[in-house]
Design an enzyme around this catalytic site. Structure first.
Site, short mmCIF file in Angstrom:
data_model
loop_
_atom_site.label_atom_id
_atom_site.label_comp_id
_atom_site.label_asym_id
_atom_site.label_seq_id
_atom_site.Cartn_x
_atom_site.Cartn_y
_atom_site.Cartn_z
CG HIS A 141 -10.16 3.04 1.24
ND1 HIS A 141 -9.55 2.10 0.45
CD2 HIS A 141 -9.17 3.79 1.78
CE1 HIS A 141 -8.23 2.27 0.51
NE2 HIS A 141 -7.97 3.30 1.30
CD GLU A 142 -9.79 7.17 3.55
OE1 GLU A 142 -9.01 6.90 4.48
OE2 GLU A 142 -9.43 7.26 2.36
CG HIS B 65 -7.10 3.48 6.11
ND1 HIS B 65 -5.97 2.71 6.07
CD2 HIS B 65 -7.31 3.90 4.82
CE1 HIS B 65 -5.50 2.66 4.81
NE2 HIS B 65 -6.31 3.37 4.04
CD GLU C 44 -4.56 1.31 0.96
OE1 GLU C 44 -4.36 2.09 1.93
OE2 GLU C 44 -5.33 1.59 0.03
ZN ZN Z 1 -5.99 3.71 1.92
#
Ligand code: ZN
Length: 505
Positions: free
Chosen positions: A267-268, A271, A297
């Site tokens: 997830h990170e 980003h 996101e």
């Molecule tokens: Zn996030």
């Protein structure tokens, strides 16, 4: 002063603010990773000093004069020109920053600092009553903020503007209504299906050191550049892009639960890939900043879910995973793939699977609207939460700590933030459909089976990352996918996955 001179001066000031704000970002990262406990007092002063300096520089009336000198000039005649995007977004931020009176900014800072402490204690003690007066004050102040900024139709529009410029209550209501109507029966079918994964295979021995090495290798495969970033440990994972050449991500490890750190890093990393591929030459100006919270996101959800929970991804990584963790010696790829794609209604948003997750957001969006419009009094929030939760999830909420007190967002005044999580999920699915159509679904699958994510990453860089804030989210989506945002791609994706895994659709 000519319009060109005014624009040059505006950009100079904007870039200077970019450097100033990146200093605060470094200090904030340090605060959450390595700062010793006794450093908190000084750090608070440092952060407050930088925030006030930044606010002061940005709200300088000179910025308003420079904006006015460029607006209406030939420089911004073409809507796609660099200057047009920079001026449009600087104007939005400048108006917002100058319309909110300093006394309200101070009051909000004071109230939310106390509210966050009160929330932490209220959650621990499972006592909504002690948090209630803080939230009442916050809702009142957010109403004042919306009134100061100005809005059309609904105060909430002024609050979303901070996270997702251009999106409105009307659009979000329609999006959530369409999504919820079809998610609820899908989740019910999954719940009724006799085919259940064995989740316990994910709750075995996963030594932290090995988790770290494995997660880092996946981040590298996705394209995270460790020469321009780091991965560290924190209690609340985040990604912070300081600027060109320096982007930090964090995670937390659970030695008895594999998905937490691994999918957190995926997830990170999503980003971070966005941050690492913003155009460096535009650093400090809107063109060098991510489009919106929802689009940010979408990048994390795309890599975490669309890629990280896909079959071809694990075709490549599972043999390596089993080599790394002897605890998985007797586990098949099928069993593992099924386990990381379990769908099951649960109480806590941050632990939710990718299908039920959006119902958690739909609930919060509804309640935020009602709080802000005055249809729901804060004192009635727990009851409203529990009632709506039962209707959406078919679960009874046992206490407020696992109900309306579970998230930090309202305590820091983040009303309007939650919808961006679901927007991210929807954008991610729609981008993925476009990627497959542009690159070929089968050859993309083959890429992933080989552990090659280069073409996917390049598509995202070209269609999303390098644009910065050149387009608003809706326009960016239309350009990248040919269509406005809709829940269709996401629902199709869930249907396909669950029919593959359980014969349910
Ligand atoms: Zn996030």
């Amino acid at each position: 002063m000519t319009a060109a001179d005014a624009y040059a001066e505006l950009i100079r000031r904007s870039k200077e603010l970019g450097v100033l704000n990146s200093c605060a970002a470094v200090l904030s990262w340090d605060q959450h990773t390595y700062m010793p406990a006794r450093g908190a007092g000084l750090r608070g002063e440092q952060m407050a000093f930088l925030a006030s300096l930044s606010h002061q520089k940005f709200t300088d009336p000179k910025i308003g004069e420079l904006l006015a000198a460029v607006e209406g000039s030939d420089l911004v005649k073409e809507p796609d020109a660099d200057a047009s995007a920079n001026v449009r977004e600087l104007r939005r931020a400048y108006d917002r920053a100058t319309k909110i009176p300093a006394s309200l900014v101070d009051e909000l800072a004071r109230v939310t600092t106390a509210a966050q402490q009160a929330w932490e204690q209220a959650k621990k003690a499972n006592q909504f009553a002690t948090f209630r007066p803080h939230l009442e004050r916050i809702v009142e102040l957010k109403r004042q903020e919306a009134d100061a900024v100005g809005f059309k139709d609904h105060r909430y529009n002024a609050l979303i503007e901070e996270y997702e410029p251009g999106t409105t209550v009307v659009e979000l209501k329609e999006l959530f209504a369409g999504l919820t109507k079809r998610l609820v029966p899908l989740i019910q079918k999954v719940a009724d299906s006799p085919k259940k994964p064995d989740r316990t295979i994910l709750e075995r021995d996963f030594p932290v050191e090995r988790q770290k090495i494995f997660a880092e290798s996946a981040a590298v495969a996705l394209g995270f550049n460790f020469a321009a970033g780091r991965l560290d440990t924190t209690s609340h994972p985040f990604c912070s892009g300081f600027g060109p050449g320096d982007c930090r991500i964090t995670t937390r490890y659970n030695p008895r639960f594999f998905p937490e750190a691994f999918f957190g890093v995926m997830h990170e990393t999503g980003h971070a890939l966005y941050e690492q591929n913003l155009p460096a030459e535009h650093f400090g100006t809107p063109l060098g900043v991510a489009c919106s919270f929802g689009i940010h996101e979408s990048q994390s959800r795309l890599w975490e879910n669309q890629v990280g929970r896909s079959r071809p991804f694990w075709d490549h990584f599972f043999p390596r995973l089993r080599q790394t963790f002897p605890a998985l010696a007797d586990v098949s790829l099928e069993a593992f793939y099924f386990a990381v794609n379990d769908v099951k209604p649960s109480l806590i948003r941050v632990e939710a699977d990718e299908a039920t997750y959006n119902l958690h957001i739909a609930l919060r969006f509804e309640l935020e609207l009602a709080l802000l419009s005055g249809d729901l009094a804060v004192v009635d929030l727990p009851g409203a939460w529990n009632e709506r939760f039962a209707a959406l999830f078919g679960l009874a909420v046992p206490d407020d700590a696992r109900g309306c007190l579970q998230d930090i967002h309202w305590s820091f005044g983040g009303l309007g933030y939650f919808p961006t999580y679901t927007l991210g999920n929807l954008y991610a699915a729609q981008f993925m459909v476009a990627v497959k159509s542009d690159l070929g679904a089968e050859s993309l699958t083959e890429d992933m089976r080989r552990g090659d994510f280069g073409r996917l990453k390049d598509w995202l860089v070209n269609n999303i990352h390098r644009n910065g804030q050149r387009y608003r989210a809706g326009e960016l989506c239309r350009r990248a996918t040919g269509n406005p945002l809709s829940p269709e791609s996401f629902l199709l994706y869930l249907n396909e996955k669950n029919s593959e895994l359980r014969g349910v659709c």
